[in-house]
Scaffold this motif. Structure first.
Motif, PDB file in Angstrom:
ATOM      1  N   UNK A 241      40.926  15.634  20.272  1.00 37.36           N
ATOM      2  CA  UNK A 241      41.453  14.486  19.530  1.00 37.36           C
ATOM      3  C   UNK A 241      40.726  13.198  19.911  1.00 37.36           C
ATOM      4  N   UNK A 242      40.292  13.120  21.163  1.00 32.26           N
ATOM      5  CA  UNK A 242      39.645  11.899  21.647  1.00 32.26           C
ATOM      6  C   UNK A 242      38.396  11.564  20.846  1.00 32.26           C
ATOM      7  N   UNK A 243      37.670  12.569  20.399  1.00 31.44           N
ATOM      8  CA  UNK A 243      36.467  12.315  19.619  1.00 31.44           C
ATOM      9  C   UNK A 243      36.770  11.632  18.300  1.00 31.44           C
ATOM     10  N   UNK A 244      37.895  11.955  17.693  1.00 26.49           N
ATOM     11  CA  UNK A 244      38.311  11.337  16.430  1.00 26.49           C
ATOM     12  C   UNK A 244      38.881   9.944  16.674  1.00 26.49           C
ATOM     13  N   UNK A 245      39.599   9.796  17.764  1.00 27.49           N
ATOM     14  CA  UNK A 245      40.186   8.494  18.087  1.00 27.49           C
ATOM     15  C   UNK A 245      39.117   7.453  18.398  1.00 27.49           C
ATOM     16  N   UNK A 246      37.915   7.924  18.755  1.00 27.45           N
ATOM     17  CA  UNK A 246      36.830   6.996  19.060  1.00 27.45           C
ATOM     18  C   UNK A 246      36.399   6.201  17.829  1.00 27.45           C
ATOM     19  N   UNK A 247      36.439   6.827  16.632  1.00 35.64           N
ATOM     20  CA  UNK A 247      36.056   6.084  15.434  1.00 35.64           C
ATOM     21  C   UNK A 247      37.253   5.746  14.537  1.00 35.64           C
ATOM     22  N   UNK A 248      38.412   6.376  14.798  1.00 37.39           N
ATOM     23  CA  UNK A 248      39.641   6.075  14.060  1.00 37.39           C
ATOM     24  C   UNK A 248      40.771   5.891  15.066  1.00 37.39           C
ATOM     25  N   UNK A 249      40.811   4.743  15.741  1.00 36.52           N
ATOM     26  CA  UNK A 249      41.735   4.540  16.867  1.00 36.52           C
ATOM     27  C   UNK A 249      43.207   4.734  16.522  1.00 36.52           C
TER      28      UNK A 249
END
Length: 325
Positions: free
Chosen positions: A43-51
């Protein structure tokens, strides 16, 4: 002003993190709001560009979220039909990775579910949204190379990792399903024709997945040849050969990833016309077209009926090679 389509993603696939997630986030008319994964690390990889993305710990939980209008499904091939049907039953619009099915007949239930739910459901076949293919279709069907006589296509890369789903038969792996969809579907899209027969297909298998295919097919007005492999050095191209000229796409499938998107056409007198599309992101265009179709009712460039035709050709190739799909 029209409301943006709110998207969720079923599964934190690497391709979704690197390409489709950012494309949904960047597309006009779209908003990436949710992800289904039980892995905080993924999930962290997605949160990097979509916080602000909401993380659900299961696929069913995401489908039950009333805040989500549409879902993108990047799950392994054998899970595509099941979760596309579940998403449509939940009233969500569906964009599912290719191949959307493992056999042509499976499109029956997808089309019926789409029509019953009144949603847009489509295979994530991004190349038909790229201007190089739209232009190629205009030129070929407009007679710029005269009468189309022959098409040849090639797509290969090297992957022998047994852990990769492309090499797992239970997950619907193999080269034809992974990249044959491009060599076959692109010829259909540009020409507007459907194959009549596949008189020749030489297939090679490893661990019960096809790793090489050499194919000859007959279309109503032209002959066709293709090579597909997941055990060869990377290569991709497609050529449309007419009686008055030749049109080539030298990076037709992974534009601006494998190489630059370039169309070259040679006609009478050796006149060479070259067109380039630097910086065009076909994944963003795909999402924007999907959103526009949902929001305005405009025809979608790649309906299920088109994708069904490509799957039918894949089934024909398997049958010609002595291995029914």
């Amino acid at each position: 002003m029209m409301k943006s389509l709110r998207w969720g993603i079923l599964g934190a696939a690497n391709f979704a993190e690197k390409h489709m997630g950012p494309a949904i986030h960047a597309a006009k008319g779209a908003e990436l709001v949710a992800l289904a994964t039980s892995s905080p690390e993924k999930a962290a990889g997605f949160q990097a560009f979509a916080p602000g993305i909401q993380v659900h710990d299961g696929y069913d939980a995401l489908l039950a979220d009333p805040a989500i209008d549409a879902v993108y499904i990047p799950l392994p091939n054998h899970m595509h039909v099941e979760w596309s049907l579940k998403a449509m039953a939940a009233g969500k619009h569906v964009l599912c990775e290719k191949p959307m099915t493992l056999a042509e007949a499976e499109f029956d239930q997808l089309i019926a579910a789409r029509d019953a739910a009144g949603v847009l459901a489509a295979e994530a076949y991004m190349i038909v949204h790229h201007p190089q293919f739209i232009r190629a279709r205009e030129l070929v069907q407009g007679g710029a190379i005269g009468t189309l006589v022959h098409v040849d296509a090639a797509f290969s890369f090297f992957n022998d990792d047994a852990r990769n789903i492309r090499n797992q038969p239970a997950a619907g792996g193999g080269g034809l399903r992974d990249i044959g969809v491009y060599t076959f579907g692109s010829a259909r899209f540009v020409s507007g024709e459907e194959p009549l027969a596949v008189p020749y297909a030489k297939l090679r298998f490893d661990n019960d997945v096809d790793i090489f295919a050499q194919v000859a097919a007959d279309f109503p007005s032209f002959s066709y040849a293709a090579m597909v492999s997941i055990r060869m050095f990377p290569r991709q191209e497609i050529t449309f050969h007419g009686d008055k000229g030749v049109l080539r796409l030298t990076c037709p499938y992974n534009a601006n990833v494998f190489d630059a998107a370039v169309l070259t056409m040679t006609t009478d007198g050796q006149t060479v016309t070259t067109e380039r599309w630097p910086g065009v992101n076909q994944y963003v265009l795909q999402v924007e077209n999907f959103c526009q179709s949902v929001q305005t009712g405009a025809a979608y460039p790649c309906p299920l009926e088109f994708s069904r035709g490509t799957q039918k050709m894949i089934d024909m190739v398997f049958a010609a090679g002595g291995r029914p799909a």
